[in-house]
Design an enzyme around this catalytic site. Structure first.
Site, PDB file in Angstrom:
ATOM      1  CG  ASP A 218      -2.288   0.630   0.918  1.00 40.20           C
ATOM      2  OD1 ASP A 218      -2.280   1.844   0.652  1.00 40.20           O
ATOM      3  OD2 ASP A 218      -3.332  -0.039   0.951  1.00 40.20           O
ATOM      4  CG  HIS A 241      -0.738   1.475  -3.316  1.00 41.63           C
ATOM      5  ND1 HIS A 241      -2.012   1.251  -2.835  1.00 41.63           N
ATOM      6  CD2 HIS A 241      -0.370   0.319  -3.922  1.00 41.63           C
ATOM      7  CE1 HIS A 241      -2.391   0.012  -3.138  1.00 41.63           C
ATOM      8  NE2 HIS A 241      -1.400  -0.569  -3.785  1.00 41.63           N
TER       9      HIS A 241
END
Length: 393
Positions: A218, A241
């Site tokens: 993430d 991310h």
């Protein structure tokens, strides 16, 4: 001529000096309290050592020697009477089954402590592999899983030379802290790990993240509301991310984000690069004085992104504009390659358009052809190289 140090460098020098000072004080070795390096649970031994060290009127250290240990849910509670160092040289393993954990406490929490140092080249292994397979969308499942390391209401503290591995949820959550530094810190988890933000910061000020390597599934670093004077330097990110401010505007009464600086960092094979995201139909809020400079992108999607229409899983009213005001943002000397043709996306709110957004010396090449850009509700100030040519429409 003498060398000049910026405020972040000075803070690091002082904290490192403090850590060295602590290491010379009283030593509380968990093996003296019954801990054994045979993967058995050392929670009680570690807490016993902590309580004695925390009560010491002089600087002290708690030592977890090399080896592999089991560790249940644990809270290191302050305040302590003097500076304290927790030296983890071994590997601490979380239980795979956490159904008996107290909610929202995380796996390992440090709270209400001044002048804490966590160090030692050890590993906090959350053993999250068993729980990553379940989807998080529209579910409270992932949010109920324990965070590896929680730092709550710490002041003048340092986290250095430590690894967090395979957390079941976020690796690190920073809440209500002031003057907390991460130095030579490592986050390690595979790309397929769900909801495993590397370091999440909220309601904190004076947070420094330096010389840190983050690989996760993430956001490498996510910055929530109430974050002020956040400095990120020499961070490598990927997979993951990217580095994100937000998402902001999901809840009422969110505090402003003020003063974020990201410099000298490298992102590789990440879904996004530098991202500011706010929810549509949001309560009023602000995010200002944010600067991104000297950043290398290697095969990164959405390298430069302001998204004020952030609406995952369509759980919002996209047609209603965000009321989070974004202002005073600079992107300077951002270079490298992108995995998406849309390299620069500045989509601001129609209700409160972005103000004073600057793009200087942007050099991003799309691996599959010509890179493009899009701008909405913003008139950026352009300078130097612009590749792709930004916002001409």
């Amino acid at each position: 001529m003498g060398m000049k140090l910026n405020s972040t460098a000075i803070a690091l020098v002082l904290l490192l000096a403090s850590a060295a000072e602590v290491s010379e004080g009283a030593l509380f070795d968990v093996t003296k309290y019954g801990a054994k390096a045979d993967a058995s649970d050392i929670s009680q031994a570690l807490l016993a050592a902590w309580k004695e060290a925390c009560a010491s009127p002089t600087p002290s250290s708690v030592l977890v020697p090399a080896g592999t240990y089991g560790l249940g849910q644990i809270i290191f509670e302050g305040p302590c009477k003097a500076p304290i160092n927790v030296i983890v040289q071994g590997t601490l393993k979380a239980p795979v089954d956490t159904k008996n954990f107290k909610a929202d406490a995380g796996w390992v929490a440090f709270q209400h402590i001044d002048q804490l140092t966590l160090s030692g080249n050890g590993v906090f292994d959350g053993q999250g592999t068993a729980v990553w397979g379940k989807k998080c969308e529209r579910s409270s499942y992932c949010g109920a899983l324990p965070i590896n390391l929680r730092f709550n209401f710490l002041t003048n503290s340092m986290i250095r030379d430590v690894t967090t591995k395979d957390s079941k949820q976020f690796h690190v959550n920073v809440l209500g802290c002031k003057n907390l530094s991460f130095y030579h810190f490592t986050v390690s988890a595979p790309e397929e790990s769900l909801n495993t933000d590397g370091i999440h910061i909220g309601r904190s000020s004076g947070i420094n993240i330096t010389n840190t390597n983050i690989k996760t599934g993430d956001d490498c670093i996510s910055i929530g509301d109430g974050s002020e004077q956040i400095t990120i330097d020499q961070v490598t990110c990927g997979p993951g991310h990217g580095i994100s401010i937000g998402s902001l505007g999901k809840y009422p009464n969110e505090a402003p984000v003020v003063g974020v600086k990201v410099t000298g960092s490298t992102l590789t094979n990440t879904q996004n690069g530098i991202r500011l995201k706010t929810w549509p139909a949001s309560p009023a809020g602000t995010a200002s004085n944010m600067h991104f400079e000297d950043i290398i992108m290697n095969n990164v999607g959405n390298a430069i992104l302001i998204d004020q229409e952030y609406c995952p899983y369509n759980q919002c009213k996209r047609q209603v504009p965000s009321r989070v005001k974004i202002s005073d943002v600079t992107f300077k000397n951002i270079r490298g390659t992108t995995s998406s043709d849309l390299a620069v996306k500045l989509v601001c709110s129609s209700g409160v358009p972005c103000q004073n957004v600057q793009l200087t010396d942007i050099n991003l090449k799309y691996n599959g052809g010509a890179a493009t850009s899009i701008c909405k509700n913003v008139k950026p100030i352009l300078g130097g190289v612009q590749l792709p040519r930004s916002c001409e429409a």
